[in-house]
Write an enzyme that holds these catalytic residues in place. Structure first.
Site, PDB file in Angstrom:
ATOM      1  N   LYS A 244       0.766  -1.307   0.050  1.00 51.81           N
ATOM      2  CA  LYS A 244       0.078  -0.078   0.100  1.00 51.81           C
ATOM      3  C   LYS A 244       0.953   1.230  -0.066  1.00 51.81           C
ATOM      4  O   LYS A 244       1.853   1.266   0.643  1.00 51.81           O
ATOM      5  CB  LYS A 244      -0.969   0.036   1.253  1.00 51.81           C
ATOM      6  CG  LYS A 244      -2.055  -0.970   1.210  1.00 51.81           C
ATOM      7  CD  LYS A 244      -2.828  -0.692   2.608  1.00 51.81           C
ATOM      8  CE  LYS A 244      -3.917  -1.679   2.421  1.00 51.81           C
ATOM      9  NZ  LYS A 244      -4.774  -1.765   1.633  1.00 51.81           N
ATOM     10  N   ARG A 318     -10.147 -11.312   1.230  1.00 55.55           N
ATOM     11  CA  ARG A 318     -10.983 -12.500   0.603  1.00 55.55           C
ATOM     12  C   ARG A 318     -10.529 -13.914   0.374  1.00 55.55           C
ATOM     13  O   ARG A 318     -10.969 -14.736   0.658  1.00 55.55           O
ATOM     14  CB  ARG A 318     -11.260 -12.033  -0.608  1.00 55.55           C
ATOM     15  CG  ARG A 318     -10.430 -11.947  -1.651  1.00 55.55           C
ATOM     16  CD  ARG A 318     -10.522 -10.957  -2.828  1.00 55.55           C
ATOM     17  NE  ARG A 318     -10.902  -9.555  -2.653  1.00 55.55           N
ATOM     18  CZ  ARG A 318     -11.117  -8.602  -3.534  1.00 55.55           C
ATOM     19  NH1 ARG A 318     -11.394  -9.195  -4.723  1.00 55.55           N
ATOM     20  NH2 ARG A 318     -11.075  -7.465  -3.310  1.00 55.55           N
TER      21      ARG A 318
HETATM   22  N1  BES Z   1      -8.486  -3.803   3.903  1.00 56.69           N
HETATM   23  C1  BES Z   1      -8.605  -3.277   2.676  1.00 56.69           C
HETATM   24  C2  BES Z   1      -9.529  -2.798   2.345  1.00 56.69           C
HETATM   25  C3  BES Z   1      -9.631  -1.344   2.937  1.00 56.69           C
HETATM   26  C4  BES Z   1      -9.222  -0.109   2.414  1.00 56.69           C
HETATM   27  C5  BES Z   1     -10.515  -1.183   4.312  1.00 56.69           C
HETATM   28  C6  BES Z   1      -9.568   0.988   2.857  1.00 56.69           C
HETATM   29  C7  BES Z   1     -10.440  -0.115   4.782  1.00 56.69           C
HETATM   30  C8  BES Z   1     -10.166   1.145   4.310  1.00 56.69           C
HETATM   31  C9  BES Z   1      -8.441  -4.296   1.422  1.00 56.69           C
HETATM   32  O1  BES Z   1      -7.403  -5.763   2.104  1.00 56.69           O
HETATM   33  C10 BES Z   1      -7.697  -4.152   0.307  1.00 56.69           C
HETATM   34  O2  BES Z   1      -6.751  -3.560   0.548  1.00 56.69           O
HETATM   35  N2  BES Z   1      -8.556  -4.046  -0.631  1.00 56.69           N
HETATM   36  C11 BES Z   1      -7.961  -3.471  -1.915  1.00 56.69           C
HETATM   37  C12 BES Z   1      -8.703  -4.526  -2.888  1.00 56.69           C
HETATM   38  C13 BES Z   1      -7.901  -4.326  -4.380  1.00 56.69           C
HETATM   39  C14 BES Z   1      -6.519  -4.735  -4.195  1.00 56.69           C
HETATM   40  C15 BES Z   1      -8.849  -4.978  -5.485  1.00 56.69           C
HETATM   41  C16 BES Z   1      -8.812  -2.350  -2.173  1.00 56.69           C
HETATM   42  O3  BES Z   1      -9.874  -2.052  -1.452  1.00 56.69           O
HETATM   43  O4  BES Z   1      -7.821  -1.299  -2.655  1.00 56.69           O
HETATM   44 ZN    ZN Z   2      -5.425  -5.582   1.670  1.00 56.98          ZN
END
Ligand code: BES
Ligand code: ZN
Ligand code: ZN
Length: 468
Positions: A244, A318
């Site tokens: 991230k 997931r």
């Molecule tokens: N934990 C995150 C989702 C999230 C983002 C929760 C911001 C709370 C605040 C999840 O694991 C994630 O990183 N999802 C990605 C998915 C993408 C790579 C398809 C996302 O939402 O960017």
């Molecule tokens: Zn994630």
């Protein structure tokens, strides 16, 4: 701060501040109208005026809905905490007890674990006064249990990721089980290998902490229904090798909020002594980087047996849920299966940060949850599945991809990924709750203050309270 229900119609003492709610329409008939006018008070929603000489706090309220009262009462409790009064009192009835209790316990919530100097509020007691205690006693006790379970969920969400990691989460689960007489099973990496939870194990591989699967069970005699709750417990989500950006990583301790919610719910259900059997399953994992990290291009074999092409290691929740959902369905034949997860940023894009996304196949069940949420004061909205979005998860090399091949509908494609791991017989028993936006806030709104909100606990407790 203690909250007590007392019979006196109007509690008065020199050290007590009495709280009143008034609309602009009724302002001129207030017995201290002149004083209020002098203070410039116009009874606007979210405005308060303290008449210290009279020991009264007057709060503006724009209508008599419970949502308005909850917000207004939250402003009141914050104002009370800034005074030197020892106690405050509110007049309540059966209709308004829930929003008032939520506002006092949740609106007045503070998380001070990491503050070396605690500014202690002077207020010690909050009295809820009413004409006939008998009528409201049960409603009051239930409201307090649910609000306190929500605060408990907030407490664990707010704990720093180095303090709450998968092994310490397991310890905490054991303590919750002990304190609430729940059954408790903890699976470590050895057991998870035996269980073939390879997707979940891959996510946690680069962490210095062992991955854990937690299972708590509340089993009353003569249970009417069996409920399985599954929570995403990413104690930290760095994104893994699909790292991230620095600013998105801040707050990712909250990626365990789904797990914290299911623990809060089972605690509430056991304290409410509901006659439903509840199972809480948690996948406690840390998503990190390292030489042994799982990577984009890896193919993982899930517990169910389906192979998953990893195209983004940040879509890790997931993968964890795929295995935990499969485990939960095999171990317990439940009437309902609900999962809670901070799953996608896309859910916030779709619904805003205040609303929980609700996904699943049963319109009836979605409708029922929506009713419980509006009674409980939480925001939820359905995000509909369709077969076109499902196709976006196709993989050329494995059975399914962990991300969609298109940039839109990310919350739904994540929900559809989970759907792949729901057994045919359970399709109409299952709902997925994406709490990515609703579980955490950096700016206060409604009864929520900075940090974890406890999203999911109030609406699910309300749903379970009414189950037949
Ligand atoms: N934990 C995150 C989702 C999230 C983002 C929760 C911001 C709370 C605040 C999840 O694991 C994630 O990183 N999802 C990605 C998915 C993408 C790579 C398809 C996302 O939402 O960017
Ligand atoms: Zn994630
Ligand atoms: Zn995550």
């Amino acid at each position: 701060m203690n909250i007590k229900l007392i019979a006196d119609e109007a509690y008065t003492s020199q050290n007590n501040l009495h709280v009143e709610f008034i609309s602009a329409k009724n302002l001129s008939s207030h017995k201290h109208y002149k004083l209020l006018k002098k203070a410039g008070f116009t009874a606007k929603q979210e405005s308060v005026c303290c008449l210290y000489e009279k020991n009264i706090l007057v709060c503006g309220i724009e209508d008599n809905s419970n949502d308005t009262l909850r917000s207004s009462c939250t402003v009141a409790i914050k104002a009370i905490k800034n005074t030197n009064y020892k106690s405050a009192s509110f007049t309540v009835d059966t209709q308004n007890i829930h929003p008032i209790v939520d506002a006092i316990i949740l609106g007045g919530y503070e998380f001070n674990k990491y503050k070396s100097k605690n500014k202690q509020a002077k207020i010690k007691d909050i009295f809820l006064t009413c004409k006939s205690i008998k009528e409201v006693q049960k409603t009051f006790e239930e409201a307090v249990i649910i609000a306190e379970a929500t605060a408990f969920t907030r407490d664990i969400v707010n704990v720093a990721p180095d303090d709450l990691n998968p092994p310490s989460f397991a310890k905490l689960a054991k303590k919750i089980a002990h304190d609430n007489s729940l059954e408790c099973t903890i699976l470590g990496e050895k057991e998870l290998k035996k269980e073939k939870c390879k997707a979940m194990l891959a996510v946690g591989r680069a962490s210095c902490h062992d991955t854990k699967l937690l299972h708590l069970a509340y089993k009353p005699k003569n249970a009417k229904k069996i409920i399985s709750l599954v929570g995403k417990g990413l104690t930290y989500d760095s994104g893994g090798l699909s790292l991230k950006p620095a600013t998105s990583m801040v707050t990712m301790k909250m990626d365990k909020a789904g797990a914290c919610a299911v623990l809060g719910i089972i605690k509430a259900v056991s304290e409410l002594k509901l006659d439903v059997e509840v199972h809480a399953f948690v996948g406690a994992v840390e998503n990190m980087i390292g030489g042994n990290a799982y990577k984009p291009d890896d193919i993982l074999t899930s517990r169910k047996g389906d192979t998953i092409e990893v195209r983004n290691t940040d879509a890790e929740g997931r993968l964890v849920l795929a295995d935990v959902l499969d485990y939960a369905q095999e171990k317990v034949q439940s009437d309902y299966l609900f999962d809670f997860a901070t799953l996608t940023g896309a859910c916030m894009v779709a619904l805003g940060q205040y609303t929980t996304g609700v996904m699943g196949h049963s319109s009836r069940l979605k409708h029922s949850i929506s009713k419980s949420a509006s009674v409980a004061g939480e925001l939820t909205a359905p995000l509909p599945f369709n077969k076109h979005l499902k196709k976006q998860l196709k993989s050329d090399i494995a059975d399914i991809c962990n991300i969609s091949n298109k940039p839109y509908g990310g919350a739904i494609t994540a929900g559809l990924f989970l759907d792949n791991f729901i057994k045919e017989k359970n399709k109409n028993k299952w709902l997925h709750f994406d709490i990515a936006g609703s579980a955490y806030t950096e700016t206060p709104w409604d009864v929520n203050v900075y940090g974890g909100t406890g999203a999911g606990v109030r609406f699910m407790s309300e749903f379970l309270k009414n189950i037949r």
